[in-house]
Scaffold this motif. Structure first.
Motif, PDB file in Angstrom:
ATOM      1  N   VAL A 161       0.658  -1.161   0.175  1.00 22.62           N
ATOM      2  CA  VAL A 161      -0.111  -0.125   0.074  1.00 22.62           C
ATOM      3  C   VAL A 161       0.687   1.192  -0.084  1.00 22.62           C
ATOM      4  CG1 VAL A 161      -1.577   1.427   1.358  1.00 22.62           C
ATOM      5  CG2 VAL A 161      -2.035  -1.043   0.977  1.00 22.62           C
ATOM      6  N   VAL A 162       1.958   1.492   1.024  1.00 19.20           N
ATOM      7  CA  VAL A 162       2.410   2.598   0.937  1.00 19.20           C
ATOM      8  C   VAL A 162       3.373   2.723  -0.270  1.00 19.20           C
ATOM      9  CG1 VAL A 162       4.300   3.977   2.684  1.00 19.20           C
ATOM     10  CG2 VAL A 162       2.422   2.347   3.646  1.00 19.20           C
ATOM     11  N   GLU A 163       4.104   1.572  -0.353  1.00 24.41           N
ATOM     12  CA  GLU A 163       5.110   1.669  -1.528  1.00 24.41           C
ATOM     13  C   GLU A 163       4.379   2.210  -3.028  1.00 24.41           C
ATOM     14  OE1 GLU A 163       8.700   1.669  -1.930  1.00 24.41           O
ATOM     15  OE2 GLU A 163       8.764   0.084  -1.006  1.00 24.41           O
ATOM     16  N   THR A 164       3.272   1.495  -3.157  1.00 21.83           N
ATOM     17  CA  THR A 164       2.557   1.811  -4.456  1.00 21.83           C
ATOM     18  C   THR A 164       2.117   3.215  -4.550  1.00 21.83           C
ATOM     19  OG1 THR A 164       0.773   0.518  -3.728  1.00 21.83           O
ATOM     20  CG2 THR A 164       2.044  -0.503  -5.264  1.00 21.83           C
ATOM     21  N   ILE A 165       1.426   3.671  -3.270  1.00 22.21           N
ATOM     22  CA  ILE A 165       1.078   5.102  -3.183  1.00 22.21           C
ATOM     23  C   ILE A 165       2.123   5.994  -3.416  1.00 22.21           C
ATOM     24  CG2 ILE A 165       0.085   6.741  -1.707  1.00 22.21           C
ATOM     25  CD1 ILE A 165      -1.842   4.653  -0.483  1.00 22.21           C
ATOM     26  N   ALA A 166       3.378   5.857  -2.910  1.00 18.97           N
ATOM     27  CA  ALA A 166       4.155   6.499  -3.182  1.00 18.97           C
ATOM     28  C   ALA A 166       4.872   6.640  -4.569  1.00 18.97           C
ATOM     29  CB  ALA A 166       5.396   6.173  -2.269  1.00 18.97           C
ATOM     30  N   LEU A 167       4.934   5.510  -5.112  1.00 15.75           N
ATOM     31  CA  LEU A 167       5.539   5.384  -6.546  1.00 15.75           C
ATOM     32  C   LEU A 167       4.361   5.860  -7.590  1.00 15.75           C
ATOM     33  CD1 LEU A 167       7.051   1.935  -6.363  1.00 15.75           C
ATOM     34  CD2 LEU A 167       8.199   4.026  -6.804  1.00 15.75           C
ATOM     35  N   ALA A 168       2.938   5.797  -7.261  1.00 18.04           N
ATOM     36  CA  ALA A 168       1.867   6.307  -8.116  1.00 18.04           C
ATOM     37  C   ALA A 168       2.112   7.753  -8.109  1.00 18.04           C
ATOM     38  CB  ALA A 168       0.673   5.629  -7.728  1.00 18.04           C
ATOM     39  N   THR A 169       2.368   8.437  -6.990  1.00 16.52           N
ATOM     40  CA  THR A 169       2.571   9.784  -7.034  1.00 16.52           C
ATOM     41  C   THR A 169       3.698  10.522  -7.957  1.00 16.52           C
ATOM     42  OG1 THR A 169       1.572   9.851  -4.885  1.00 16.52           O
ATOM     43  CG2 THR A 169       2.821  11.808  -5.478  1.00 16.52           C
ATOM     44  N   ILE A 170       4.846   9.548  -7.893  1.00 14.97           N
ATOM     45  CA  ILE A 170       5.831   9.755  -8.460  1.00 14.97           C
ATOM     46  C   ILE A 170       5.574   9.664 -10.034  1.00 14.97           C
ATOM     47  CG2 ILE A 170       8.294   8.923  -9.092  1.00 14.97           C
ATOM     48  CD1 ILE A 170       8.585   8.336  -6.212  1.00 14.97           C
ATOM     49  N   VAL A 171       4.862   8.584 -10.490  1.00 16.92           N
ATOM     50  CA  VAL A 171       4.563   8.299 -11.743  1.00 16.92           C
ATOM     51  C   VAL A 171       3.823   9.369 -12.355  1.00 16.92           C
ATOM     52  CG1 VAL A 171       3.338   6.878 -13.280  1.00 16.92           C
ATOM     53  CG2 VAL A 171       4.989   5.880 -11.768  1.00 16.92           C
ATOM     54  N   SER A 172       2.822   9.744 -11.576  1.00 14.37           N
ATOM     55  CA  SER A 172       2.056  10.811 -12.389  1.00 14.37           C
ATOM     56  C   SER A 172       2.478  12.019 -12.259  1.00 14.37           C
ATOM     57  CB  SER A 172       0.771  11.040 -11.375  1.00 14.37           C
ATOM     58  OG  SER A 172       0.983  11.552 -10.052  1.00 14.37           O
ATOM     59  N   ASN A 173       3.127  12.546 -11.211  1.00 12.98           N
ATOM     60  CA  ASN A 173       3.856  13.980 -11.106  1.00 12.98           C
ATOM     61  C   ASN A 173       5.174  14.178 -11.731  1.00 12.98           C
ATOM     62  OD1 ASN A 173       1.862  14.289  -9.306  1.00 12.98           O
ATOM     63  ND2 ASN A 173       3.013  14.762  -7.316  1.00 12.98           N
ATOM     64  N   ASP A 174       6.024  13.017 -12.042  1.00 17.19           N
ATOM     65  CA  ASP A 174       7.295  13.213 -12.595  1.00 17.19           C
ATOM     66  C   ASP A 174       7.375  12.499 -14.121  1.00 17.19           C
ATOM     67  OD1 ASP A 174       9.258  14.295 -10.244  1.00 17.19           O
ATOM     68  OD2 ASP A 174       7.869  12.808  -9.425  1.00 17.19           O
ATOM     69  N   LEU A 175       6.591  11.789 -14.267  1.00 18.80           N
ATOM     70  CA  LEU A 175       6.773  10.972 -15.650  1.00 18.80           C
ATOM     71  C   LEU A 175       5.562  11.430 -16.562  1.00 18.80           C
ATOM     72  CD1 LEU A 175       7.927   7.494 -14.598  1.00 18.80           C
ATOM     73  CD2 LEU A 175       9.271   9.217 -15.458  1.00 18.80           C
TER      74      LEU A 175
END
Length: 580
Positions: free
Chosen positions: A345-359
């Motif tokens: 949960v925590v890892e994918t929420i953090a990475l999903a934010t990175i994917v949307s905001n930075d990619l």
């Protein structure tokens, strides 16, 4: 038989529903202005570091190499003792400049370079796949063991428990953490649920340890005597680990760096932190938590050897099953489910934010597919991107599991992700204290470190899984022994893992330092460096911009990204602050 087959999955669903209720309660309290994230909640949330690689794998490695499980926990303990120098400054920087991910942190420090953010995002996405894979494997084999008494590593796709676990965790994470768009808002409910999960897995570990020591055996003295009679004294000695002192130091180093810079750890330690003062208690409470978590690892490992448990990584589950303690076995399963669900949960929420905001969003804006000036509301698009990212990230972990899952231990999975995340350590730590570190050095260092990680750790994992290249591991490419992944330049003094840690971090640091000394820094590079290095003295650092914008235009733009309700709350709060 059918009832037993359905009982464990249904119990897992009920448990996940309870976690969802806890998270919903926390989110509702946050909306009402109540703060539930006190220092104890913050401390327990940091326990998400202990995934199933620790929960199951700690005993597994102790059965084979005794005290070898300790160094990766010494690292977090040292990191918490040094938190006034490192973590506290990271918190100050993140709060001052509204940083919401580790990619944002690095991109902002090094001149707001989007290229650096993209590189960090890619490393994080690739590096997290092994960590998610081990969570899926642990839940799948636990369910299979409880239902049928056997473990199936690679069944047919239609019968693969891990696939259904992956889809279930992806759906649970989407419901859990993507109900709102605003990435800067804390997930108080998520933190509360993660803290609860950390408490559950600690209680279960203590319960299993107590059962083994005081129920299966007549106490520590009895177990120790049996271990001595069986010649297991080596498990309690440094020599029994098969590691040198340098290996220990390197493992502790990567444990500390991973604890600070894994995306999930950065999320709970920095982004979700409500009060930097909580670090005061966490600096000693988290080491105490880890001590309790590891208290019975060696006794359980000794019992597993004496009882001849066939799969070391599943010893804490196998022992209760073998002795008819099915209720305790179910509790062990729930503890493992807690460890896995919290991590995913925590890892994918953090990475999903990175994917949307930075990619994805920068790409859409640059290509003109998404316009800030458009009247359309992009908030639904942002949510869709994050939800799709969660599904793809979890399925990426599942693919890694299918490819190499049967050939790696739980700890080996965990070490892959730890060392990948440790590559973020040099550019962050050096960047917080050295003004002359620039984006060129950071890019070179990260590329070198990540390339060495792929060559010395990831590639051998695939070779071990049967994807060819045995000659490459034994003799190096084209028979060049000096380029062997496990003995670069003929360096054979370390274990394969210690070897990967040494070379990847060394080249990372050298690339950062030399690239910064030889590269050219722009005015923005120097400004951002000063804002990070001198964050304590730059109280007005966030007010450097001197342009003008109409409130109506700002409100209209914000409404499209975070919704009218959240926009109204922000403007009302600012009005109260200004007294207008």
């Amino acid at each position: 038989m059918i009832g037993q087959m359905l009982f464990v999955p249904l119990l897992a669903l009920v448990y996940l529903a309870c976690l969802f209720m806890i998270a919903a309660y926390g989110d509702r309290a946050a909306r009402l202005g109540r703060r539930l994230g006190g220092p104890w909640i913050y401390t327990l949330s940091l326990g998400v570091y202990c995934t199933t690689a620790s929960y199951y794998g700690g005993v597994g490695i102790a059965m084979e190499a005794g005290l070898a499980f300790l160094p990766i926990y010494l690292g977090p303990v040292i990191a918490m003792f040094l938190s006034p120098l490192v973590l506290y400054k990271m918190l100050r920087i993140a709060k001052a400049y509204h940083i919401t991910s580790i990619a944002d942190f690095l991109a902002a420090r090094y001149g707001k370079r989007s290229k650096l953010g993209i590189l960090v995002s890619c490393i994080a996405l690739i590096g997290v796949a092994p960590a998610i894979a081990v969570q899926l494997k642990s839940i799948a084999v636990s369910i299979n063991l409880l239902r049928s008494g056997s473990v199936h590593d690679a069944p047919a796709l239609a019968n693969d428990t891990a696939l259904y676990v992956a889809l279930g965790l992806a759906a649970f994470t989407i419901l859990f953490g993507t109900r709102q768009v605003d990435a800067t808002e804390r997930h108080q409910g998520m933190v509360l649920a993660v803290a609860f999960e950390s408490a559950v897995k600690l209680v279960v570990m203590l319960a299993v340890g107590g059962y083994v020591v005081f129920w299966l055996y007549a106490g520590p003295a009895d177990l120790s005597a049996r271990a001595e009679a069986a010649g297991l004294d080596r498990l309690l000695t440094f020599d029994g680990t098969g590691m040198s002192g340098t290996d220990w130091l390197l493992m502790a180093l990567v444990g500390g760096l991973g604890f600070l810079f894994l995306p999930r750890q950065f999320q709970v330690a920095v982004v979700e932190n409500q009060d930097p003062g909580h670090l005061t208690r966490a600096s000693w409470a988290l080491p105490a938590y880890l001590l309790l978590f590891l208290l019975f690892v060696l006794p359980i490992a000794v019992a597993g050897i004496l009882q001849e448990v066939p799969v070391p990584d599943l010893t804490i589950l196998q022992l209760p099953i073998d002795h008819g303690a099915y209720a305790l076995a179910v509790a062990v399963f729930l503890g493992g489910l807690s460890a896995a669900a919290a991590m995913v949960v925590v890892e994918t929420i953090a990475l999903a934010t990175i994917v949307s905001n930075d990619l994805v969003l920068p790409f859409l804006l640059r290509t003109g597919w998404l316009s800030v000036a458009a009247s359309a509301d992009p908030s639904r698009l942002v949510l869709l991107i994050r939800r799709l990212a969660i599904v793809l990230i979890v399925l990426g972990g599942y693919l890694f599991f299918r490819l190499v899952g049967a050939h790696l231990t739980f700890i080996e999975f965990g070490m892959l992700s730890l060392l990948a995340a440790a590559q973020f350590g040099p550019p962050i730590l050096i960047g917080m204290y050295w003004r002359d570190a620039n984006w060129i050095g950071a890019m070179i260092g990260l590329c070198l470190g990540f390339a060495v990680w792929c060559y010395t750790l990831l590639l051998p994992a695939f070779v071990t899984a049967g994807f060819g290249g045995e000659e490459l591991l034994a003799r190096g490419p084209f028979g060049i022994d000096l380029l062997s992944p496990h003995s670069l330049l003929g360096f054979r003094a370390l274990t394969p893992t210690g070897h990967a840690i040494f070379w990847s971090l060394l080249l990372n640091v050298l690339g950062l330092v030399l690239g910064s000394l030889l590269g050219h820094a722009t005015g923005l590079d120097r400004t951002q460096a000063e804002m990070f290095v001198d964050v304590w003295s730059r109280a007005d650092a966030t007010r450097m911009w001197r342009g003008e914008v109409r409130i109506r235009d700002l409100r209209d733009m914000l409404q499209r990204f975070i919704g009218p309700e959240r926009t109204a709350e922000l403007f009302a709060a600012d009005a109260r602050r200004l007294g207008v």
